[in-house]
Design a protein around this motif. Structure first.
Motif, PDB file in Angstrom:
ATOM      1  N   LEU A 119     -28.725  -1.992 -19.061  1.00  0.00           N
ATOM      2  CA  LEU A 119     -28.662  -0.650 -18.491  1.00  0.00           C
ATOM      3  C   LEU A 119     -27.977   0.319 -19.455  1.00  0.00           C
ATOM      4  CD1 LEU A 119     -27.795  -1.124 -14.704  1.00  0.00           C
ATOM      5  CD2 LEU A 119     -29.880  -0.158 -15.674  1.00  0.00           C
ATOM      6  N   SER A 120     -26.914  -0.124 -20.084  1.00  0.00           N
ATOM      7  CA  SER A 120     -26.218   0.737 -21.044  1.00  0.00           C
ATOM      8  C   SER A 120     -27.107   1.062 -22.242  1.00  0.00           C
ATOM      9  CB  SER A 120     -24.930   0.060 -21.524  1.00  0.00           C
ATOM     10  OG  SER A 120     -24.019  -0.113 -20.458  1.00  0.00           O
ATOM     11  N   THR A 121     -27.928   0.097 -22.631  1.00  0.00           N
ATOM     12  CA  THR A 121     -28.852   0.331 -23.739  1.00  0.00           C
ATOM     13  C   THR A 121     -29.887   1.384 -23.380  1.00  0.00           C
ATOM     14  OG1 THR A 121     -28.585  -1.963 -24.469  1.00  0.00           O
ATOM     15  CG2 THR A 121     -30.502  -0.765 -25.303  1.00  0.00           C
ATOM     16  N   PHE A 122     -30.379   1.335 -22.146  1.00  0.00           N
ATOM     17  CA  PHE A 122     -31.391   2.304 -21.697  1.00  0.00           C
ATOM     18  C   PHE A 122     -30.809   3.681 -21.400  1.00  0.00           C
ATOM     19  CE2 PHE A 122     -34.126  -1.354 -19.832  1.00  0.00           C
ATOM     20  CZ  PHE A 122     -34.620  -1.615 -21.098  1.00  0.00           C
ATOM     21  N   THR A 123     -29.517   3.767 -21.167  1.00  0.00           N
ATOM     22  CA  THR A 123     -28.921   5.038 -20.740  1.00  0.00           C
ATOM     23  C   THR A 123     -27.863   5.535 -21.722  1.00  0.00           C
ATOM     24  OG1 THR A 123     -27.314   3.830 -19.359  1.00  0.00           O
ATOM     25  CG2 THR A 123     -29.355   4.531 -18.312  1.00  0.00           C
ATOM     26  N   THR A 124     -26.732   4.849 -21.785  1.00  0.00           N
ATOM     27  CA  THR A 124     -25.601   5.318 -22.587  1.00  0.00           C
ATOM     28  C   THR A 124     -25.936   5.372 -24.072  1.00  0.00           C
ATOM     29  OG1 THR A 124     -24.103   4.326 -20.972  1.00  0.00           O
ATOM     30  CG2 THR A 124     -23.167   4.948 -23.103  1.00  0.00           C
ATOM     31  N   ILE A 150     -36.488  19.417 -25.720  1.00  0.00           N
ATOM     32  CA  ILE A 150     -37.382  18.450 -25.074  1.00  0.00           C
ATOM     33  C   ILE A 150     -36.801  17.048 -25.155  1.00  0.00           C
ATOM     34  CG2 ILE A 150     -39.440  19.846 -25.484  1.00  0.00           C
ATOM     35  CD1 ILE A 150     -40.115  18.030 -27.840  1.00  0.00           C
ATOM     36  N   TRP A 151     -35.988  16.784 -26.175  1.00  0.00           N
ATOM     37  CA  TRP A 151     -35.356  15.465 -26.299  1.00  0.00           C
ATOM     38  C   TRP A 151     -34.359  15.237 -25.173  1.00  0.00           C
ATOM     39  CZ3 TRP A 151     -37.368  12.328 -29.978  1.00  0.00           C
ATOM     40  CH2 TRP A 151     -38.098  12.933 -31.005  1.00  0.00           C
ATOM     41  N   GLU A 152     -33.658  16.286 -24.795  1.00  0.00           N
ATOM     42  CA  GLU A 152     -32.707  16.164 -23.693  1.00  0.00           C
ATOM     43  C   GLU A 152     -33.424  16.044 -22.358  1.00  0.00           C
ATOM     44  OE1 GLU A 152     -29.918  19.348 -24.009  1.00  0.00           O
ATOM     45  OE2 GLU A 152     -29.036  18.584 -25.869  1.00  0.00           O
ATOM     46  N   ASN A 153     -34.565  16.722 -22.203  1.00  0.00           N
ATOM     47  CA  ASN A 153     -35.378  16.530 -21.002  1.00  0.00           C
ATOM     48  C   ASN A 153     -35.864  15.087 -20.902  1.00  0.00           C
ATOM     49  OD1 ASN A 153     -36.527  19.853 -21.098  1.00  0.00           O
ATOM     50  ND2 ASN A 153     -35.681  18.903 -19.262  1.00  0.00           N
ATOM     51  N   SER A 154     -36.304  14.542 -22.022  1.00  0.00           N
ATOM     52  CA  SER A 154     -36.747  13.148 -22.047  1.00  0.00           C
ATOM     53  C   SER A 154     -35.597  12.206 -21.721  1.00  0.00           C
ATOM     54  CB  SER A 154     -37.330  12.809 -23.420  1.00  0.00           C
ATOM     55  OG  SER A 154     -37.732  11.456 -23.488  1.00  0.00           O
ATOM     56  N   LEU A 155     -34.395  12.523 -22.220  1.00  0.00           N
ATOM     57  CA  LEU A 155     -33.210  11.714 -21.922  1.00  0.00           C
ATOM     58  C   LEU A 155     -32.920  11.716 -20.425  1.00  0.00           C
ATOM     59  CD1 LEU A 155     -30.733  10.110 -22.896  1.00  0.00           C
ATOM     60  CD2 LEU A 155     -29.558  12.302 -23.200  1.00  0.00           C
ATOM     61  N   GLY A 161     -35.019   7.119 -14.618  1.00  0.00           N
ATOM     62  CA  GLY A 161     -35.990   6.046 -14.397  1.00  0.00           C
ATOM     63  C   GLY A 161     -35.355   4.671 -14.506  1.00  0.00           C
ATOM     64  N   SER A 162     -34.461   4.486 -15.479  1.00  0.00           N
ATOM     65  CA  SER A 162     -33.806   3.190 -15.663  1.00  0.00           C
ATOM     66  C   SER A 162     -32.908   2.841 -14.477  1.00  0.00           C
ATOM     67  CB  SER A 162     -32.975   3.204 -16.953  1.00  0.00           C
ATOM     68  OG  SER A 162     -33.773   3.513 -18.061  1.00  0.00           O
ATOM     69  N   ILE A 163     -32.092   3.802 -14.049  1.00  0.00           N
ATOM     70  CA  ILE A 163     -31.156   3.534 -12.950  1.00  0.00           C
ATOM     71  C   ILE A 163     -31.900   3.328 -11.640  1.00  0.00           C
ATOM     72  CG2 ILE A 163     -29.278   4.531 -11.603  1.00  0.00           C
ATOM     73  CD1 ILE A 163     -28.292   5.876 -14.149  1.00  0.00           C
ATOM     74  N   VAL A 183     -34.486 -14.517  -8.624  1.00  0.00           N
ATOM     75  CA  VAL A 183     -33.174 -14.998  -9.070  1.00  0.00           C
ATOM     76  C   VAL A 183     -32.430 -13.844  -9.743  1.00  0.00           C
ATOM     77  CG1 VAL A 183     -31.978 -16.636 -10.577  1.00  0.00           C
ATOM     78  CG2 VAL A 183     -34.073 -17.325  -9.365  1.00  0.00           C
ATOM     79  N   TRP A 184     -31.159 -13.707  -9.427  1.00  0.00           N
ATOM     80  CA  TRP A 184     -30.357 -12.628 -10.016  1.00  0.00           C
ATOM     81  C   TRP A 184     -30.217 -12.820 -11.523  1.00  0.00           C
ATOM     82  CZ3 TRP A 184     -28.487  -8.002  -9.352  1.00  0.00           C
ATOM     83  CH2 TRP A 184     -27.426  -7.571 -10.151  1.00  0.00           C
ATOM     84  N   PRO A 185     -30.399 -11.779 -12.338  1.00  0.00           N
ATOM     85  CA  PRO A 185     -30.734 -10.390 -11.999  1.00  0.00           C
ATOM     86  C   PRO A 185     -32.148 -10.016 -12.431  1.00  0.00           C
ATOM     87  CG  PRO A 185     -29.658 -10.408 -14.122  1.00  0.00           C
ATOM     88  CD  PRO A 185     -29.925 -11.860 -13.747  1.00  0.00           C
ATOM     89  N   ILE A 186     -33.084 -10.970 -12.345  1.00  0.00           N
ATOM     90  CA  ILE A 186     -34.404 -10.779 -12.949  1.00  0.00           C
ATOM     91  C   ILE A 186     -35.115  -9.544 -12.401  1.00  0.00           C
ATOM     92  CG2 ILE A 186     -36.697 -11.786 -13.210  1.00  0.00           C
ATOM     93  CD1 ILE A 186     -35.416 -14.518 -13.336  1.00  0.00           C
ATOM     94  N   SER A 187     -35.203  -9.427 -11.084  1.00  0.00           N
ATOM     95  CA  SER A 187     -35.945  -8.298 -10.512  1.00  0.00           C
ATOM     96  C   SER A 187     -35.276  -6.968 -10.849  1.00  0.00           C
ATOM     97  CB  SER A 187     -36.076  -8.465  -9.004  1.00  0.00           C
ATOM     98  OG  SER A 187     -34.803  -8.472  -8.371  1.00  0.00           O
ATOM     99  N   CYS A 188     -33.947  -6.948 -10.904  1.00  0.00           N
ATOM    100  CA  CYS A 188     -33.234  -5.709 -11.240  1.00  0.00           C
ATOM    101  C   CYS A 188     -33.465  -5.315 -12.696  1.00  0.00           C
ATOM    102  CB  CYS A 188     -31.747  -5.871 -10.972  1.00  0.00           C
ATOM    103  SG  CYS A 188     -31.304  -5.969  -9.228  1.00  0.00           S
ATOM    104  N   SER A 189     -33.361  -6.277 -13.594  1.00  0.00           N
ATOM    105  CA  SER A 189     -33.554  -5.964 -15.010  1.00  0.00           C
ATOM    106  C   SER A 189     -35.000  -5.587 -15.303  1.00  0.00           C
ATOM    107  CB  SER A 189     -33.129  -7.144 -15.884  1.00  0.00           C
ATOM    108  OG  SER A 189     -33.834  -8.317 -15.530  1.00  0.00           O
ATOM    109  N   LEU A 190     -35.939  -6.249 -14.642  1.00  0.00           N
ATOM    110  CA  LEU A 190     -37.343  -5.868 -14.813  1.00  0.00           C
ATOM    111  C   LEU A 190     -37.599  -4.486 -14.229  1.00  0.00           C
ATOM    112  CD1 LEU A 190     -39.265  -9.189 -14.028  1.00  0.00           C
ATOM    113  CD2 LEU A 190     -38.737  -8.182 -16.256  1.00  0.00           C
ATOM    114  N   GLY A 191     -36.963  -4.186 -13.090  1.00  0.00           N
ATOM    115  CA  GLY A 191     -37.097  -2.859 -12.503  1.00  0.00           C
ATOM    116  C   GLY A 191     -36.545  -1.780 -13.419  1.00  0.00           C
ATOM    117  N   ALA A 192     -35.378  -2.038 -14.006  1.00  0.00           N
ATOM    118  CA  ALA A 192     -34.793  -1.074 -14.942  1.00  0.00           C
ATOM    119  C   ALA A 192     -35.676  -0.899 -16.170  1.00  0.00           C
ATOM    120  CB  ALA A 192     -33.396  -1.533 -15.356  1.00  0.00           C
ATOM    121  N   THR A 193     -36.254  -2.008 -16.648  1.00  0.00           N
ATOM    122  CA  THR A 193     -37.121  -1.938 -17.822  1.00  0.00           C
ATOM    123  C   THR A 193     -38.389  -1.154 -17.523  1.00  0.00           C
ATOM    124  OG1 THR A 193     -36.283  -4.090 -18.566  1.00  0.00           O
ATOM    125  CG2 THR A 193     -38.323  -3.297 -19.561  1.00  0.00           C
ATOM    126  N   PHE A 194     -39.022  -1.448 -16.384  1.00  0.00           N
ATOM    127  CA  PHE A 194     -40.227  -0.704 -16.008  1.00  0.00           C
ATOM    128  C   PHE A 194     -39.899   0.777 -15.781  1.00  0.00           C
ATOM    129  CE2 PHE A 194     -41.980  -4.900 -14.314  1.00  0.00           C
ATOM    130  CZ  PHE A 194     -42.755  -5.093 -15.448  1.00  0.00           C
TER     131      PHE A 194
END
Length: 219
Positions: A119-124, A150-155, A161-163, A183-194
């Motif tokens: 999550l930190s990789t996708f956001t922070t 536009i880069w900040e809009n994309s950010l 989307g990630s959160i 199984v934890w945290p597969i669905s959450c990490s896949l959801g964040a990735t998608f």
């Protein structure tokens, strides 16, 4: 808004999305038994590293930040160390928030922490690449009408989307379907990735669609 800048954003976002897809298909060629579900923790590490390396590389090549200035070596080192500290603090903060939302406190600590790193990789990390360790700039970007490019809009879009993706990914976990991806945290990490990948694709399209309404003012 320059069309060339929008094309650069589109190319960067598509490259980031493709890199995530490659983390699914390339590692099994070199690592036997590797799979997103079967060796999920290994995939979390691979995905986080690949996205991090590509994000930093694109930042250095494209230089999307408007406030980047040349400084001394000591200032660059100080900035780099601040970014590392901010990223680590983000991982700890996400870990604490995830636990407060119901993740195991003692059991599955590694799984929870690696999910917080993703999550930190996708956001922070994206905030650090674009805005640097400037909390005031972060608050500005995520406030109403705070984007200055536009880069900040994309950010904004990829972060939300990630959160949201990680949050929606938690819904199937308590269901008694007995599926391996529950199984934890597969669905959450896949959801964040998608969610992150969807943000990468949606952001340029949304910006292009609303380009006449988007006006950026320097502050």
């Amino acid at each position: 808004m320059r069309e060339a800048e929008l094309r650069r954003l589109l190319a960067a976002n598509l490259l980031s999305a493709v890199s995530i897809v490659l983390t699914v298909f390339v590692p099994p060629v070199f690592l036997s038994g590797f799979s997103v579900l079967g060796t999920h923790l290994a995939w979390l590490c691979v995905c986080s590293v690949c996205v991090s390396v590509l994000s930093v590389t694109l930042c250095l090549i494209l230089k999307p930040s408007q406030t980047s200035k040349r400084g001394s070596l000591s200032s660059k080192i100080s900035r780099f160390l601040k970014c590392c500290i901010y990223f680590f603090m983000s991982c700890i903060l996400f870990h604490a928030i995830i636990v407060l939302y119901g993740a195991p406190l003692i059991e599955s600590v590694t799984e929870t922490f690696l999910f917080s790193v993703l999550l930190s990789t996708f956001t922070t990390l994206q905030c650090l690449c674009l805005l640097g360790p400037n909390v005031q700039a972060w608050i500005r970007v995520f406030s109403r009408n705070g984007a200055m490019s536009i880069w900040e809009n994309s950010l904004q879009i990829t972060t939300m989307g990630s959160i949201l993706g990680g949050w929606f990914g938690a819904f199937p976990i308590p269901l008694d379907w007995d599926r391996p991806w529950q199984v934890w945290p597969i669905s959450c990490s896949l959801g964040a990735t998608f969610g992150y990948m969807a943000g990468l694709i949606i952001a340029p399209l949304w910006i292009h669609w609303n380009r006449k309404q988007l006006t950026y003012k320097s502050r």
